[in-house]
Design an enzyme around this catalytic site. Structure first.
Site, PDB file in Angstrom:
ATOM      1  CE  LYS A  72      42.448  27.267  43.421  1.00  0.00           C
ATOM      2  NZ  LYS A  72      43.184  27.316  42.126  1.00  0.00           N
ATOM      3  CE  LYS A  96      43.991  37.932  44.595  1.00  0.00           C
ATOM      4  NZ  LYS A  96      44.179  37.639  43.153  1.00  0.00           N
ATOM      5  CE  LYS A 108      49.067  34.907  39.690  1.00  0.00           C
ATOM      6  NZ  LYS A 108      47.777  35.281  40.296  1.00  0.00           N
ATOM      7  CB  THR A 192      38.065  37.607  37.964  1.00  0.00           C
ATOM      8  OG1 THR A 192      38.719  36.342  38.078  1.00  0.00           O
ATOM      9  CG2 THR A 192      38.965  38.708  38.474  1.00  0.00           C
ATOM     10  CG  ASN A 223      38.340  35.763  32.137  1.00  0.00           C
ATOM     11  OD1 ASN A 223      37.996  36.270  33.201  1.00  0.00           O
ATOM     12  ND2 ASN A 223      37.774  34.672  31.688  1.00  0.00           N
ATOM     13  CB  SER A 352      39.505  28.840  42.132  1.00  0.00           C
ATOM     14  OG  SER A 352      39.905  29.178  40.830  1.00  0.00           O
TER      15      SER A 352
HETATM   16  N1  GLU Z   1      44.830  33.983  38.805  1.00  0.00           N
HETATM   17  C1  GLU Z   1      43.704  34.372  39.606  1.00  0.00           C
HETATM   18  C2  GLU Z   1      44.104  35.382  40.663  1.00  0.00           C
HETATM   19  O1  GLU Z   1      45.078  36.064  40.533  1.00  0.00           O
HETATM   20  C3  GLU Z   1      42.933  33.175  40.148  1.00  0.00           C
HETATM   21  C4  GLU Z   1      43.681  32.248  41.022  1.00  0.00           C
HETATM   22  C5  GLU Z   1      42.919  30.984  41.348  1.00  0.00           C
HETATM   23  O2  GLU Z   1      41.775  30.887  40.952  1.00  0.00           O
HETATM   24  O3  GLU Z   1      43.493  30.133  42.000  1.00  0.00           O
HETATM   25  O4  GLU Z   1      43.414  35.587  41.622  1.00  0.00           O
END
Ligand code: GLU
Length: 420
Positions: A72, A96, A108, A192, A223, A352
């Site tokens: 993810k 995370k 990513k 976030t 954001n 998410s």
């Molecule tokens: N891009 C966000 C992060 O760095 C969210 C990633 C997601 O929701 O999968 O945590």
């Protein structure tokens, strides 16, 4: 807020991992598995631009580790994206997700492009072609993208639509951060920052900081940054400065975080914000005395060159990787509570996860349910980190890694990847 090309971002991950691994006396097999990303796909994406010519964009998707579940993580569109950076960001997603206890691995993606200079049609074509290129390795049960720097709900809609067409199956679970009409969750756009607000509140309690009138400085007003300003203000804090790549604004009596966000949404940048504000540079902004500093821009922003000027009680990392290891050491020594990215910004991926769960069982929650569940996840991740930090006398970052690594190790052992 430019990037330092000399800086090796994956080495930051390795150094953070090493510190926690040494503290845990971590099994060398687990260490080796966590050090390397599992898979990185590099793609070239040809797009016919509005002027009729073809431009080929470079894109990446890295899946770092999937021991806890499908991978993810967001996809960023940025003119300076690099493969190594995407790999570092994917590794942070692994830690995370493990830290907050959601059943995902880390991934990513990134495409080297400048969305600010592209038309909507060009962006749509690029988004669709990128998903065509990633199709073999992504999917609701394999790897689930989401928004990141300069990507949003519209880009997610194109991703989802393209994948659904390829598969012939309506697939909202492919991506998160979609608009609600396509199965997006309440609260995902601000998740976030909401998560960051919860852990900052807990951090303030820990150090005995009264949030009423506490001063906040925000670096990066996208954001995560803008919603952080809005939520921290709801807790009684005073946002005294914020900036973006166009410049910064400062008012010691406090800025209206919402008006600032609306201005940025309308004008695309903070420069030109009217009212009684002083314009300040990024360097000046980071050196402002404040209670809470929220770096919400890119990596490597607080580094050995500027750490000496930082004067904050709490740093809540909304961005991924904003603090270099050298700067981190200086801050911790000086008594600043650094709430690390993998904790502070984990609210995004947590909602998410909620969005994906709702997509998979096709039943949707109201806003209160999302917010309550998020608060529970964030506060318990904060408490686990805090307990580890106090028990072992380590920094919050190392403690957060240790909690995450313990879960990853347990899963690797249970799946038979390592013998302990
Ligand atoms: N891009 C966000 C992060 O760095 C969210 C990633 C997601 O929701 O999968 O945590």
């Amino acid at each position: 807020m430019s990037k330092n090309k000399e800086f090796k971002i994956y080495e930051v991950v390795l150094s953070q991992l090493e510190e926690a691994a040494n503290e845990l006396n971590l099994d060398p097999q687990v260490r080796a598995l966590l050090k390397e990303p599992m898979r990185t796909l590099i793609v070239s994406i040809p797009v016919r631009m509005d002027d009729g010519g073809i431009r080929v964009f470079k894109g990446f998707r890295c899946q770092h580790n999937d021991v806890l579940g499908p991978t993810k993580g967001g996809i960023r569109f940025h003119p300076q994206v690099e493969m190594e950076e995407v790999e570092a960001l994917a590794a942070w997603m692994t830690f995370k997700c493990a830290l907050v206890g959601i059943p995902y691995g880390g991934a990513k993606g990134g495409v080297l492009c400048n969305p600010k200079e592209m038309s909507k049609t060009e962006l749509e074509k690029l988004s669709r072609r990128f998903i065509q290129a990633l199709e073999p390795i992504i999917g609701p049960e394999k790897d689930i993208p989401a928004p990141d720097v300069y990507t949003d709900a519209q880009v997610m809609s194109w991703f989802m639509d393209e994948f659904s067409k390829i598969k012939g199956v309506y697939s909202p679970g492919l991506v998160t951060g979609k608009p609600r009409i396509l199965g997006g969750s309440y609260g995902r756009d601000s998740a976030t920052a909401r998560g960051l607000m919860y852990v900052t509140r807990e951090g303030a309690k820990k150090i005995g900081l009264d949030l009423e009138g506490a001063t906040v400085v925000i670096q990066g007003y996208g954001n995560a940054g803008s919603f952080s300003g809005i939520f921290l203000r709801e807790l009684g804090c005073k946002v005294i400065a914020a900036n973006d790549s166009s410049g910064g604004v400062y008012n010691p009596d406090g800025l209206n975080a919402e008006k600032l966000r609306d201005f940025k949404n309308e004008n695309g940048e903070l420069q030109g914000y009217p009212g009684s504000v002083k314009n300040i540079s990024n360097k000046e902004l980071l050196a402002l005395e404040c209670d809470i500093l929220v770096p919400a821009a890119l990596e490597n922003q607080i580094n050995k060159e500027n750490v000496g000027n930082i004067n904050a009680k709490i740093i809540a990392e909304a961005a991924n990787g904003p603090t270099t290891p050298e700067a981190d050491r200086v801050l911790n020594k000086g008594g600043t509570l650094v709430i690390p990215d993998i904790l502070a910004n984990a609210g995004g991926v947590t909602v998410s996860y909620f969005e994906w769960v709702q997509n998979l069982y096709n039943y949707y929650w109201d806003r209160e349910e999302v917010d309550q569940k998020l608060e529970k996840v964030m506060v318990s991740a904060f408490n686990r980190t805090n307990e580890m930090a106090e028990e072992r006398g380590v920094t919050f970052r190392t403690a957060a890694y240790m909690v995450a690594i313990n879960r990853l190790t347990e899963a690797m052992a249970a799946r038979g990847w390592v013998e302990l």
